[in-house]
Design an enzyme around this catalytic site. Structure first.
Site, PDB file in Angstrom:
ATOM      1  N   GLY A  10       0.842  -1.202   0.000  1.00  9.91           N
ATOM      2  CA  GLY A  10       0.000   0.000   0.000  1.00  9.91           C
ATOM      3  C   GLY A  10       0.870   1.243   0.000  1.00  9.91           C
ATOM      4  O   GLY A  10       1.813   1.335   0.787  1.00  9.91           O
ATOM      5  N   ARG A  71       0.987  -5.189  -5.241  1.00  9.81           N
ATOM      6  CA  ARG A  71       1.073  -6.347  -4.343  1.00  9.81           C
ATOM      7  C   ARG A  71       1.290  -7.551  -5.250  1.00  9.81           C
ATOM      8  O   ARG A  71       0.593  -7.715  -6.237  1.00  9.81           O
ATOM      9  CB  ARG A  71      -0.219  -6.496  -3.539  1.00  9.81           C
ATOM     10  CG  ARG A  71      -0.519  -5.262  -2.673  1.00  9.81           C
ATOM     11  CD  ARG A  71      -1.639  -5.572  -1.692  1.00  9.81           C
ATOM     12  NE  ARG A  71      -2.145  -4.366  -1.060  1.00  9.81           N
ATOM     13  CZ  ARG A  71      -1.603  -3.789  -0.006  1.00  9.81           C
ATOM     14  NH1 ARG A  71      -0.509  -4.278   0.529  1.00  9.81           N
ATOM     15  NH2 ARG A  71      -2.160  -2.711   0.529  1.00  9.81           N
ATOM     16  N   ASP A 102       4.933  -4.940   5.983  1.00  8.64           N
ATOM     17  CA  ASP A 102       5.472  -6.256   6.343  1.00  8.64           C
ATOM     18  C   ASP A 102       5.648  -7.195   5.149  1.00  8.64           C
ATOM     19  O   ASP A 102       6.609  -7.962   5.097  1.00  8.64           O
ATOM     20  CB  ASP A 102       4.670  -6.906   7.480  1.00  8.64           C
ATOM     21  CG  ASP A 102       3.176  -6.944   7.188  1.00  8.64           C
ATOM     22  OD1 ASP A 102       2.744  -6.400   6.147  1.00  8.64           O
ATOM     23  OD2 ASP A 102       2.449  -7.526   8.003  1.00  8.64           O
ATOM     24  N   THR A 124       4.358   2.692   5.502  1.00  6.64           N
ATOM     25  CA  THR A 124       2.970   2.217   5.517  1.00  6.64           C
ATOM     26  C   THR A 124       2.152   3.108   6.444  1.00  6.64           C
ATOM     27  O   THR A 124       2.638   3.503   7.508  1.00  6.64           O
ATOM     28  CB  THR A 124       2.870   0.742   5.988  1.00  6.64           C
ATOM     29  OG1 THR A 124       1.503   0.463   6.344  1.00  6.64           O
ATOM     30  CG2 THR A 124       3.742   0.445   7.192  1.00  6.64           C
ATOM     31  N   ASP A 126      -0.230   2.106   8.089  1.00  3.90           N
ATOM     32  CA  ASP A 126      -0.781   1.286   9.178  1.00  3.90           C
ATOM     33  C   ASP A 126       0.041   1.337  10.467  1.00  3.90           C
ATOM     34  O   ASP A 126      -0.467   1.006  11.530  1.00  3.90           O
ATOM     35  CB  ASP A 126      -0.873  -0.186   8.731  1.00  3.90           C
ATOM     36  CG  ASP A 126      -1.798  -0.367   7.539  1.00  3.90           C
ATOM     37  OD1 ASP A 126      -2.689   0.487   7.344  1.00  3.90           O
ATOM     38  OD2 ASP A 126      -1.630  -1.353   6.800  1.00  3.90           O
ATOM     39  N   ASP A 128       2.266  -0.706  11.352  1.00  5.79           N
ATOM     40  CA  ASP A 128       2.190  -2.061  11.913  1.00  5.79           C
ATOM     41  C   ASP A 128       3.515  -2.815  11.855  1.00  5.79           C
ATOM     42  O   ASP A 128       3.554  -4.035  11.973  1.00  5.79           O
ATOM     43  CB  ASP A 128       1.088  -2.868  11.196  1.00  5.79           C
ATOM     44  CG  ASP A 128       1.323  -2.964   9.691  1.00  5.79           C
ATOM     45  OD1 ASP A 128       2.238  -2.300   9.169  1.00  5.79           O
ATOM     46  OD2 ASP A 128       0.572  -3.707   9.037  1.00  5.79           O
ATOM     47  N   ARG A 170      -5.429  -2.031   8.498  1.00  6.49           N
ATOM     48  CA  ARG A 170      -5.382  -3.491   8.332  1.00  6.49           C
ATOM     49  C   ARG A 170      -5.632  -4.149   9.690  1.00  6.49           C
ATOM     50  O   ARG A 170      -6.728  -3.996  10.221  1.00  6.49           O
ATOM     51  CB  ARG A 170      -4.046  -3.932   7.731  1.00  6.49           C
ATOM     52  CG  ARG A 170      -4.130  -5.309   7.093  1.00  6.49           C
ATOM     53  CD  ARG A 170      -2.815  -5.760   6.526  1.00  6.49           C
ATOM     54  NE  ARG A 170      -2.482  -5.046   5.313  1.00  6.49           N
ATOM     55  CZ  ARG A 170      -2.923  -5.382   4.099  1.00  6.49           C
ATOM     56  NH1 ARG A 170      -3.727  -6.407   3.946  1.00  6.49           N
ATOM     57  NH2 ARG A 170      -2.581  -4.698   3.024  1.00  6.49           N
ATOM     58  N   LYS A 212     -24.625  13.672  27.011  1.00  5.64           N
ATOM     59  CA  LYS A 212     -23.821  14.042  25.824  1.00  5.64           C
ATOM     60  C   LYS A 212     -24.762  14.335  24.657  1.00  5.64           C
ATOM     61  O   LYS A 212     -25.720  13.614  24.426  1.00  5.64           O
ATOM     62  CB  LYS A 212     -22.877  12.906  25.458  1.00  5.64           C
ATOM     63  CG  LYS A 212     -21.811  12.700  26.514  1.00  5.64           C
ATOM     64  CD  LYS A 212     -20.474  12.414  25.895  1.00  5.64           C
ATOM     65  CE  LYS A 212     -19.429  12.349  26.991  1.00  5.64           C
ATOM     66  NZ  LYS A 212     -18.100  12.652  26.550  1.00  5.64           N
TER      67      LYS A 212
HETATM   68  O1  F6P Z   1      -1.576  -1.258   4.213  1.00  2.10           O
HETATM   69  C1  F6P Z   1      -2.243  -0.088   3.879  1.00  2.10           C
HETATM   70  C2  F6P Z   1      -3.708  -0.352   3.645  1.00  2.10           C
HETATM   71  O2  F6P Z   1      -4.316   0.835   3.212  1.00  2.10           O
HETATM   72  C3  F6P Z   1      -4.477  -0.948   4.815  1.00  2.10           C
HETATM   73  O3  F6P Z   1      -4.806   0.022   5.772  1.00  2.10           O
HETATM   74  C4  F6P Z   1      -5.638  -1.570   4.114  1.00  2.10           C
HETATM   75  O4  F6P Z   1      -6.179  -2.619   4.878  1.00  2.10           O
HETATM   76  C5  F6P Z   1      -5.015  -2.078   2.846  1.00  2.10           C
HETATM   77  O5  F6P Z   1      -3.850  -1.317   2.627  1.00  2.10           O
HETATM   78  C6  F6P Z   1      -5.870  -2.006   1.622  1.00  2.10           C
HETATM   79  O6  F6P Z   1      -5.197  -2.693   0.616  1.00  2.10           O
HETATM   80  P1  F6P Z   1      -5.420  -2.499  -0.939  1.00  2.10           P
HETATM   81  O7  F6P Z   1      -4.744  -1.231  -1.360  1.00  2.10           O
HETATM   82  O8  F6P Z   1      -4.750  -3.685  -1.547  1.00  2.10           O
HETATM   83  O9  F6P Z   1      -6.890  -2.437  -1.170  1.00  2.10           O
END
Ligand code: F6P
Length: 316
Positions: A10, A71, A102, A124, A126, A128, A170, A212
């Site tokens: 991504g 990917r 990753d 990324t 994320d 992560d 993710r 609230k």
């Molecule tokens: O890893 C980045 C991300 O945007 C995640 O947050 C999300 O789950 C995923 O990629 C989406 O993947 P794709 O671009 O393959 O739809």
């Protein structure tokens, strides 16, 4: 040396700033830089081209990645990777910088085992990659999410609604928890917090009892259907409820100051590692811990000259 560089997985704001740093610092140290287009796919398809310093001009502030990304699940297969290794060897590329998440790291490690010197940089949204406190792109994506949630708050308040917002990440809750804190969300749901619908509905009632006027719920992606959750909240409280999925806007945009600097520093470090003959290394940062000390010490301690000055030369 001939140093290749690719962006994979991504895309993330700041990848271009990192690419620029890799290319410029490689040239600064007297080496050649090669861009691999569309991630590992470009390695396999031999879409690899020499980059000069001007090829990476005007990109420091651009979102996405000018190299393109992809990917490539088939990169797990040895024969596919062998093609990549052959292509690199034919051009005479000695070393490779891979920028991504990753999946990108796993691809890089596999290439390292096949005799290519590889250094990985975390890029990324994320956040992560556990070895690094922050990855390139995370803070820009966070700013985007914050901006969107602030806007949702305006309309949520006006209409006395419970707003459910789905944030990317993710399997990692960082974007959610950071944006939840920064936007004053009442409830944040992530893999780390776990999800119990009844508990959430009870929390909504608690908020209602507190008087609230409106509520913000941040939910990490891949946890639950936020539109159904919004309906359930409507059926179990006096709040009107609406759901919004922030989606891919979180991946784009001009990188924040933090991401530009992080990307620049990491890019230079990767090149320096490769020049030193290192391989199989992952660059990381761990810097934003909160600490405390006596006020007197805070006044007495002498500031150090930032190491950023040493980067300027290598990036131009
Ligand atoms: O890893 C980045 C991300 O945007 C995640 O947050 C999300 O789950 C995923 O990629 C989406 O993947 P794709 O671009 O393959 O739809």
């Amino acid at each position: 040396m001939k140093i290749g560089v690719l962006t994979s997985g991504g895309d993330a704001p700041g990848m271009n700033a990192c690419l620029r740093a890799v290319v410029r610092s490689a040239i600064h140290y007297g080496h050649e830089a090669y861009g691999v287009y569309d991630g590992y796919k470009g390695l396999v398809e031999n879409n690899i081209h020499k980059l000069e310093r001007n090829d990476v001009g005007q990109i420091l502030n651009r979102g996405g990645t000018i190299l393109g990304s992809s990917r490539l699940p088939s990169f797990r297969e040895k024969e596919v990777r062998q093609k990549a290794v052959d292509n690199l060897k034919n051009i005479g590329i000695d070393a490779l910088v891979v920028i991504g998440g990753d999946g990108t790291y796993r691809g890089g490690m596999a290439l390292d085992k096949m005799g290519i010197n590889v250094v990985a940089i975390p890029g990324t949204i994320d956040n992560d990659i556990a070895s690094t406190e922050y990855s390139i792109g995370f803070f820009t994506a966070l700013d985007t999410a914050i901006d969107a949630i602030d806007k949702l708050r305006d309309t949520s308040f006006s209409h006395q609604r419970c707003t459910v917002v789905e944030v990317m990440g993710r399997d990692c809750g960082d974007l959610s928890i950071y944006s939840g804190i920064a936007c004053g969300a009442e409830i944040v749901i992530t893999k780390e917090t776990g999800y119990d619908k009844d508990y959430v509905l009870r929390q909504v009632q608690v908020a209602e009892n507190l008087g609230k006027r409106h509520l913000i719920l941040v939910v990490a992606e891949n946890i639950t259907n936020v539109f159904e959750l919004a309906k359930d909240i409507e059926n179990n409280s006096n709040f009107n409820s609406r759901a919004t999925v922030l989606g891919y806007i979180q991946r784009g945009g001009t990188p924040s100051s933090f991401d530009r600097i992080l990307a620049s520093k990491m890019g230079v470090r990767a090149v320096e590692l490769l020049i030193a003959g290192e391989s199989g290394q992952a660059v990381y940062t761990d810097s934003l811990e909160i600490g405390n000390c006596p006020i007197q010490e805070a006044l007495d301690v002498k500031g150090e000259v930032t190491d950023l000055y040493s980067y300027l030369q290598k990036l131009n």
